[in-house]
Design an enzyme around this catalytic site. Structure first.
Site, PDB file in Angstrom:
ATOM      1  N   GLU A   1      -3.818  12.394 -15.690  1.00 38.70           N
ATOM      2  CA  GLU A   1      -5.235  12.667 -15.919  1.00 38.70           C
ATOM      3  C   GLU A   1      -5.785  13.655 -14.897  1.00 38.70           C
ATOM      4  OE1 GLU A   1      -7.515   9.073 -15.720  1.00 38.70           O
ATOM      5  OE2 GLU A   1      -6.135   8.053 -17.067  1.00 38.70           O
TER       6      GLU A   1
ATOM      7  N   CYS B   1     -10.874  16.891 -10.172  1.00 39.09           N
ATOM      8  CA  CYS B   1     -10.150  15.798  -9.541  1.00 39.09           C
ATOM      9  C   CYS B   1      -8.751  15.787 -10.147  1.00 39.09           C
ATOM     10  CB  CYS B   1     -10.882  14.493  -9.838  1.00 39.09           C
ATOM     11  SG  CYS B   1      -9.981  13.025  -9.324  1.00 39.09           S
TER      12      CYS B   1
ATOM     13  N   CYS C   1       1.355   5.173  -9.633  1.00 35.87           N
ATOM     14  CA  CYS C   1       1.187   4.989  -8.187  1.00 35.87           C
ATOM     15  C   CYS C   1       1.882   3.691  -7.800  1.00 35.87           C
ATOM     16  CB  CYS C   1      -0.313   4.892  -7.862  1.00 35.87           C
ATOM     17  SG  CYS C   1      -0.678   4.763  -6.099  1.00 35.87           S
TER      18      CYS C   1
ATOM     19  N   CYS D   1      -3.124  -1.154  -5.240  1.00 36.17           N
ATOM     20  CA  CYS D   1      -4.497  -1.591  -4.949  1.00 36.17           C
ATOM     21  C   CYS D   1      -5.024  -2.437  -6.114  1.00 36.17           C
ATOM     22  CB  CYS D   1      -5.411  -0.384  -4.714  1.00 36.17           C
ATOM     23  SG  CYS D   1      -4.924   0.608  -3.296  1.00 36.17           S
TER      24      CYS D   1
ATOM     25  N   CYS E   1      -7.486  -0.937  -8.894  1.00 45.26           N
ATOM     26  CA  CYS E   1      -7.197   0.402  -9.425  1.00 45.26           C
ATOM     27  C   CYS E   1      -6.284   0.334 -10.641  1.00 45.26           C
ATOM     28  CB  CYS E   1      -6.552   1.246  -8.326  1.00 45.26           C
ATOM     29  SG  CYS E   1      -6.207   2.930  -8.841  1.00 45.26           S
TER      30      CYS E   1
ATOM     31  N   CYS F   1     -10.269   4.965 -12.598  1.00 45.33           N
ATOM     32  CA  CYS F   1      -9.043   5.719 -12.435  1.00 45.33           C
ATOM     33  C   CYS F   1      -7.913   5.155 -13.288  1.00 45.33           C
ATOM     34  CB  CYS F   1      -8.614   5.662 -10.966  1.00 45.33           C
ATOM     35  SG  CYS F   1      -9.994   5.898  -9.860  1.00 45.33           S
TER      36      CYS F   1
HETATM   37  N1  SAH Z   1      -4.516   7.042  -3.609  1.00 45.21           N
HETATM   38  C1  SAH Z   1      -5.627   7.743  -3.051  1.00 45.21           C
HETATM   39  C2  SAH Z   1      -6.362   8.635  -4.022  1.00 45.21           C
HETATM   40  C3  SAH Z   1      -6.588   8.159  -5.430  1.00 45.21           C
HETATM   41  S1  SAH Z   1      -7.827   6.979  -5.758  1.00 45.21           S
HETATM   42  C4  SAH Z   1      -6.556   6.773  -2.358  1.00 45.21           C
HETATM   43  O1  SAH Z   1      -6.297   5.577  -2.400  1.00 45.21           O
HETATM   44  O2  SAH Z   1      -7.510   7.214  -1.734  1.00 45.21           O
HETATM   45  C5  SAH Z   1      -9.370   7.745  -5.386  1.00 45.21           C
HETATM   46  C6  SAH Z   1     -10.430   6.751  -4.924  1.00 45.21           C
HETATM   47  O3  SAH Z   1     -10.860   5.906  -6.006  1.00 45.21           O
HETATM   48  C7  SAH Z   1      -9.929   5.810  -3.848  1.00 45.21           C
HETATM   49  O4  SAH Z   1     -10.933   5.643  -2.874  1.00 45.21           O
HETATM   50  C8  SAH Z   1      -9.705   4.544  -4.617  1.00 45.21           C
HETATM   51  O5  SAH Z   1      -9.673   3.430  -3.782  1.00 45.21           O
HETATM   52  C9  SAH Z   1     -10.873   4.572  -5.587  1.00 45.21           C
HETATM   53  N2  SAH Z   1     -10.748   3.677  -6.725  1.00 45.21           N
HETATM   54  C10 SAH Z   1      -9.658   3.287  -7.400  1.00 45.21           C
HETATM   55  N3  SAH Z   1      -9.968   2.444  -8.397  1.00 45.21           N
HETATM   56  C11 SAH Z   1     -11.301   2.286  -8.352  1.00 45.21           C
HETATM   57  C12 SAH Z   1     -12.230   1.530  -9.102  1.00 45.21           C
HETATM   58  N4  SAH Z   1     -11.839   0.747 -10.100  1.00 45.21           N
HETATM   59  N5  SAH Z   1     -13.522   1.625  -8.771  1.00 45.21           N
HETATM   60  C13 SAH Z   1     -13.934   2.424  -7.749  1.00 45.21           C
HETATM   61  N6  SAH Z   1     -13.121   3.153  -7.000  1.00 45.21           N
HETATM   62  C14 SAH Z   1     -11.808   3.078  -7.289  1.00 45.21           C
END
Ligand code: SAH
Length: 367
Positions: free
Chosen positions: A114, A127, A134, A138, A141, A355
């Site tokens: 994406e 973006c 990944c 997390c 995510c 995401c």
């Molecule tokens: N892996 C990297 C970049 C990708 S995620 C990182 O962790 O920073 C980009 C941002 O979106 C990160 O801050 C991540 O924690 C956040 N993110 C992921 N899923 C999310 C969600 N469901 N709601 C809000 N932010 C989210």
């Protein structure tokens, strides 16, 4: 119906690209300008000629060597015999009421990624993804639900920018590496991408307009600092203490917040760039004013910026976003401690906001 746009290749050329890959052709978008000179096939070519080729690829973003009209036929066919121009195929595009566009692209090997275009008054921002999936895990995510399939190459990161720019016919001025994937888990290709996208004979995007986001892989943060690319570093913190952070982000078992903050300080000292901290607010988990005070305490004395993100609910997860008053109260606590705070503006919430959601919804079998 699949529509190809990046750069505008069709199904047929995608097929030939796959065949090209099978014949061991290499994606020329993965070759840096300095390395082009060193390619045996191009030995003896004049520097200005190679610069022209580079500009066709990285400024005019052509999809075929035959489009390089000021490059001699012999050189064009030599290029064509050894390389292909690795564009992406657009599978779907969702357009939000606020102008945000979310692209689902297919790579030559069938994997999907994406990219999101955001239109601001100050310019177009994209973006991009740095990996297919990944492996960071997390909890909030969607990108990590199926694990990591593979790293993207620098050329595949470039192709996302070129494809979207080509499609909208407008310049992209800002780039955030915040799509799928953990950039620091693919640091070599990310560094190469950064060198190429800022190259004066490429798109020449200003380093200040690029943000790299990480969940906190400390050694790679130091590598990025040492590379002195001058880009903005964003660190996804999401919790004020290690105990809570470990319940949200498995990576917290490897690196403590104190180690991350030391790396952030190092980044600032090396580059002079203020570090950003991302904090996704989750109702009842990390949105208490007491937690805001702990966070402020931790960040004291660090030249930084805090970006509060009301969490995007993910279908597969149980996290909810807090009410507006709760978000405002959290912000106020941080501001009273003299921290620089913003709440992320909501964009594209009507089009598979969180995401990795579009990719999951549009698995190959669905299309
Ligand atoms: N892996 C990297 C970049 C990708 S995620 C990182 O962790 O920073 C980009 C941002 O979106 C990160 O801050 C991540 O924690 C956040 N993110 C992921 N899923 C999310 C969600 N469901 N709601 C809000 N932010 C989210």
């Amino acid at each position: 119906m699949n529509r190809a746009i990046v750069p505008d290749i069709g199904r047929a050329s995608l097929m030939s690209e796959k065949r090209g890959a099978a014949m061991d052709k290499r994606n020329i978008l993965n070759i840096e300008r300095s390395a082009l000179v060193a390619e045996p096939l191009l030995a003896g070519e004049k520097a200005f000629r190679l610069r022209q080729v580079y500009e066709w690829l990285h400024v005019k973003t052509v999809s075929d060597f035959s489009a390089m009209t000021n490059v001699g036929k012999a050189l064009r066919s030599r290029l064509d015999s050894a390389y292909y121009i690795g564009g992406l195929t657009e599978v779907t595009k969702q357009v939000s009421a606020d102008g945000t566009e979310k692209y689902l692209f297919e790579l030559p090997d069938g994997h999907r990624i994406e990219s999101v275009l955001m239109r601001y008054k100050h310019g177009n921002s994209i973006c991009i993804s740095t990996q297919v999936g990944c492996r960071m895990g997390c909890r909030f995510c969607a990108s990590t639900l199926d694990g990591l399939a593979r790293n993207l190459t620098a050329g595949e990161m470039l192709a996302q920018v070129y494809g979207v720019q080509h499609g909208i016919g407008e310049r992209i001025s800002n780039i955030v590496l915040m799509g799928q994937g953990e950039p620091m888990d693919n640091i070599d290709e990310v560094l190469k991408f950064l060198r190429m996208i800022t190259d004066e004979y490429g798109l020449h995007i200003s380093r200040r307009n690029i943000t790299v986001s990480t969940c906190g892989l400390v050694p790679a943060i130091r590598t990025l600092a040492d590379a002195d690319m001058g880009v903005t570093l964003a660190i996804s913190l999401h919790a004020p203490d290690d105990v809570l952070r470990r319940t949200m982000m498995p990576v917290a078992n490897r690196y403590s917040i104190d180690e991350i903050l030391a790396a952030a300080r190092y980044y600032f000292e090396k580059t002079g760039r203020r570090v950003s901290f991302e904090y996704a607010l989750v109702e009842g988990v990390n949105d208490d004013p007491g937690q805001a005070r702990t966070l402020a305490q931790k960040l004291k004395g660090l030249s930084c910026h805090v970006n509060l993100i009301p969490v995007n609910p993910v279908t597969e997860r149980d996290y909810k976003r807090p009410r507006q008053e709760r978000i405002a109260a959290f912000r106020t606590v941080l501001e009273r401690q003299s921290l620089n705070v913003t709440v992320r503006r909501e964009m594209g919430t009507d089009i598979d906001g969180a995401c990795g959601q579009l990719r999951r919804r549009m698995k190959p079998a669905d299309v």
